[in-house]
Write a protein that holds these residues in place. Structure first.
Motif, PDB file in Angstrom:
ATOM      1  N   SER A   9       0.825  -1.201   0.000  1.00 35.51           N
ATOM      2  CA  SER A   9       0.000   0.000   0.000  1.00 35.51           C
ATOM      3  C   SER A   9       0.863   1.255   0.000  1.00 35.51           C
ATOM      4  N   LYS A  10       2.035   1.170   0.623  1.00 39.25           N
ATOM      5  CA  LYS A  10       2.924   2.339   0.620  1.00 39.25           C
ATOM      6  C   LYS A  10       3.575   2.526  -0.746  1.00 39.25           C
ATOM      7  N   SER A  68       2.370   1.503  -3.612  1.00 40.95           N
ATOM      8  CA  SER A  68       1.418   1.624  -4.711  1.00 40.95           C
ATOM      9  C   SER A  68       1.270   3.061  -5.179  1.00 40.95           C
ATOM     10  N   GLY A  69       1.560   4.026  -4.293  1.00 36.82           N
ATOM     11  CA  GLY A  69       1.444   5.415  -4.695  1.00 36.82           C
ATOM     12  C   GLY A  69       0.046   5.976  -4.494  1.00 36.82           C
ATOM     13  N   HIS A  70      -0.930   5.115  -4.086  1.00 34.37           N
ATOM     14  CA  HIS A  70      -2.245   5.637  -3.766  1.00 34.37           C
ATOM     15  C   HIS A  70      -2.164   6.420  -2.473  1.00 34.37           C
ATOM     16  N   LYS A  71      -2.788   7.594  -2.465  1.00 37.43           N
ATOM     17  CA  LYS A  71      -2.648   8.432  -1.300  1.00 37.43           C
ATOM     18  C   LYS A  71      -3.309   7.806  -0.067  1.00 37.43           C
ATOM     19  N   VAL A  72      -4.527   7.281  -0.263  1.00 35.80           N
ATOM     20  CA  VAL A  72      -5.259   6.700   0.867  1.00 35.80           C
ATOM     21  C   VAL A  72      -4.504   5.490   1.413  1.00 35.80           C
ATOM     22  N   GLY A  73      -4.075   4.624   0.500  1.00 35.63           N
ATOM     23  CA  GLY A  73      -3.341   3.424   0.905  1.00 35.63           C
ATOM     24  C   GLY A  73      -2.101   3.776   1.696  1.00 35.63           C
TER      25      GLY A  73
END
Lengths: 279, 231, 233
Positions: free
Chosen positions: C41-42, C44-49
């Motif tokens: 999740s870190k 992945s670059g998704h902000k929420v993740g």
């Protein structure tokens, strides 16, 4: 982030912790530590025996329910009661007003005087009050005199108590200004420190102290000095129950009354404590 | 539900215990760092008895739970009559010193492994270049090896320093009342289970959060070569 | 007293040591699942993740282990009881002590493992991933054949350290009532009033566990880096 999370966690905890359920009592589960001799202890076949197991089986027979005793660490005692893992706590737990905010107590079933264990040659042995029991509530004048004598003898000494007991409360009120009071998590660790010489005396209730002296390396120690009851020591130890189960508390109270009346409680007390501790 | 009054009073009592936590933590980090430096030196000294001793030290203090180490040092040593009559007794008698001693030894076991890894990561070329310039001995260590090794060690060392704040929560075994044990004491007195523990958790969390920020800043300071240059 | 006879605690202590091994190992595995999810999740670059991953890691690295284990144990039992009552199961539904202990150790370990995996992933040469895509590997195959073997190689020293930590965190789960090594030593110490002997025996058994598992991690590291040796050799 951290504040909402903390609030969320406490809300979840509060919601689930108070989940209670009414039922008609056929079996009642009792939680005990199994390591608080002689109130309750574990024997070599890992069965829980002691004063409280004997008493509770008697009470359950009187109210015609089946009782099951399970072992539970003190750390999990209250969460276990509130989550419904067991219905009653019996663990030499003193009845205090502060604790009544969270759970209900039965009537007290034992109220042993509090005393000191120290080396046999301790100055406590020479006190006039040595070996006598004083009631802080009923005869405050005499108890006060004994207390003054005790304070003079303990000046500059170190006294060990178990944390969160009425003994700790007493030491806090009457000994802290003249002696060093050390609080221990368990009585085992305090006994070790008495024998290594880090503390000069330990304060606890009579049955616990008697059990300390039963240990093999205790021959140089004895129960000496004055003993006290009432006052900070309160009304004794009782069963802890959920506030929602007032019906069960009432049943146990009736059974206790009957067991006091026919001398059963005294019988168990003499068997396990060697003295009569009926309140 | 819980009264705000109770939360506030609990918070005050826990904050009052914070100095115990911080003192034990700070002193054990300080002495632990010193012991770790000595052990690391022994480990890489190339002198066999020294390096064997260092290996044994690391093995014992890294390989066993702190709770057992604490118990043996505080309750175990006095059962040896020699320790009770030696000049060390006034020192061993006090729970505070025993706590600092055993936490320092425990963290030294971990820290010396971190130091050793950091020394191994100093590129050989750098040392050779310094020697070629005529540096040797302490100057070489101070100007070349130490700065590079310190930079290498920082991330792992910060993790160790932060876990030590939490390790202090075990010292109530030997009658020192730190933040977490005062929370447990309040729970035993009032039978209110979760609130004191949550407040204690919040205190540890905030303290460690600040600590982690400080280390991020330190890492930034010691690695100027990784920063984008501003012309 | 520490012997193996009828009254001896020897067998009980060894059984406790095996339980410690089992619960720490399960905890490490739970932690590896949680840790790789957070690392993913870190990365992945998704902000929420990334925010959730960060919050998890900083929370469980910042709280005392004892506290985390309390909350996992009592929280999960209370949750299970509530769910049980909803579907009509009367009374208390307890999480087994083993599961609660392993979960407690795993939740903590996961927070640290995430960093180990993240660092190891970043150490993979980008060219390797490009090459894998170029030869037409789909994502799952690339994950299995390219990413996992290399991440494991770089992660082994870090995991070895975290294994040590898990082993010692497991000594704090006696609150769940699981009879692992620490609790066996404590019960023995309390029952026989010979604490020193029992804690020394516990010390010896913990060191044995450390010694044996250290050798295992050494062997694993040697095996995982055998390709690198050839390259330099």
């Amino acid at each position: 982030m951290r504040l909402p999370l903390a609030i969320g966690m406490s809300l979840i905890a509060a919601t689930f912790a108070t989940a209670a359920h009414a039922k008609d009592w056929k079996t009642v589960v009792i939680g005990m530590e199994g390591a608080y001799a002689p109130y309750n202890l574990t024997d070599s076949s890992s069965k829980i025996v002691g004063f409280e197991p004997d008493l509770v089986q008697d009470l359950c027979a009187r109210i015609k329910v089946e009782c099951k005793i399970i072992a539970q660490d003190w750390d999990g005692m209250i969460p276990g009661l509130q989550a419904g893992k067991f219905d009653v706590i019996m663990d030499g737990m003193s009845i205090t007003d502060e604790r009544k905010g969270q759970i209900d107590f039965s009537a007290p079933y034992a109220n042993a005087p509090a005393g000191f264990v120290a080396a046999k040659d301790s100055p406590l042995a020479k006190l006039a009050s040595n070996g006598k029991v004083f009631d802080l509530t009923k005869s405050p004048a005499e108890a006060g005199k004994a207390l003054d004598e005790l304070r003079a003898a303990l000046k500059g000494k170190t006294v060990g108590v178990q944390v969160s007991t009425t003994h700790a409360t007493f030491a806090d009120a009457h000994l802290k200004d003249i002696a060093t009071v050390k609080e221990y998590k368990t009585t085992d660790e305090r006994d070790l420190d008495l024998k290594s010489g880090r503390i000069d005396a330990e304060l606890d209730d009579y049955p616990i102290l008697a059990a300390v002296l039963d240990q093999p390396d205790s021959k140089d120690y004895a129960i000496i000095g004055p003993q006290f009851a009432g006052g900070e020591f309160g009304i004794g130890v009782g069963m802890g129950l959920r506030k929602a189960d007032a019906d069960l508390t009432a049943k146990f109270n009736d059974a206790l009354k009957a067991a006091f009346a026919d001398g059963s409680v005294k019988k168990y007390s003499l068997k396990w404590f060697k003295i009569d501790t009926t309140p | 539900m819980m009264s705000l009054d109770f939360i506030w009073l609990t918070f005050l009592r826990l904050i009052a215990a914070l100095p115990v936590t911080i003192e034990v933590w700070f002193l054990s980090i300080l002495f632990g760092g010193f012991v770790a430096a000595c052990v690391t030196w022994m480990r890489v000294s190339g002198i066999l008895p020294f390096s064997l001793f260092a290996r044994l030290f690391i093995f014992i203090f890294r390989g066993s739970p702190l709770l057992i180490q604490l118990f043996i040092i505080y309750y175990g040593l006095p059962s040896i009559p020699f320790a009770r009559h030696s000049f060390l007794w006034p020192f061993l008698r006090e729970p505070f010193y025993c706590a600092v001693l055993s936490l320092a030894l425990c963290t030294a076991g971990y820290t010396s492994e971190i130091f050793r890894g950091a020394l191994a990561a100093v590129p050989r070329g750098q040392v050779e270049a310094a020697r070629a310039c005529g540096m040797s001995g302490f100057l070489l260590f101070r100007r070349i090896i130490l700065p590079i090794a310190a930079r290498q060690a920082l991330p792992a060392y910060s993790t160790e320093v932060i876990s030590m704040t939490k390790a202090t929560a075990l010292v109530s075994l030997i009658t020192l009342w730190d933040v977490l044990s005062v929370a447990l004491k309040i729970r035993n007195d009032t039978l209110i289970t979760y609130t004191p523990l949550l407040i204690a958790g919040a205190i540890y969390y905030v303290f460690n959060y600040i600590l982690a920020r400080v280390f991020v800043w330190l890492e930034y300071v010691v690695s100027p070569h990784l920063r984008r240059r501003v012309y | 007293m520490l012997g193996f006879g009828d009254k001896g605690w020897g067998l009980a202590l060894i059984a406790g040591a095996l339980m410690t091994l089992a619960v720490s190992l399960t905890g490490l595995l739970i932690g590896s699942v949680l840790g790789s999810l957070i690392a993913w999740s870190k990365l992945s670059g998704h902000k929420v993740g990334a925010t959730i991953g960060d919050a998890y890691a900083s929370l469980f690295r910042g709280l005392p282990e004892l506290l985390v284990i309390y909350f996992v144990y009592f929280g999960s039992s209370a949750l299970l009881t509530a769910v049980g009552n909803l579907v009509g199961i009367e009374g208390f539904v307890g999480v087994p002590a083993f599961a609660a202990g392993a979960l407690g150790v795993g939740v903590i370990s996961g927070a640290y493992q995430a960093e180990v995996y993240r660092g190891a992933y970043l150490a993979i040469a980008p060219g390797e991933l490009e090459a894998a895509r170029a030869v037409g590997m789909h994502r799952l195959l690339m994950f299995r054949r390219i990413i996992v073997p290399q991440v494991l190689r770089y992660a082994i020293p870090g995991l070895g350290n975290l294994w040590q930590v898990a082993l010692k965190d497991s000594s704090l789960i006696s609150v769940t009532g699981l009879t692992e090594l620490m609790r066996t030593a404590q019960v023995g110490a309390g029952s026989t009033r010979q604490p020193f002997a029992f804690y020394l025996a516990g010390l010896g058994l913990y060191l044995t566990l450390t010694f044996v598992t250290d050798r295992f991690f050494e062997a694993a590291e040697k095996r995982a880096t055998r390709g690198l040796k050839r390259m330099h050799g």
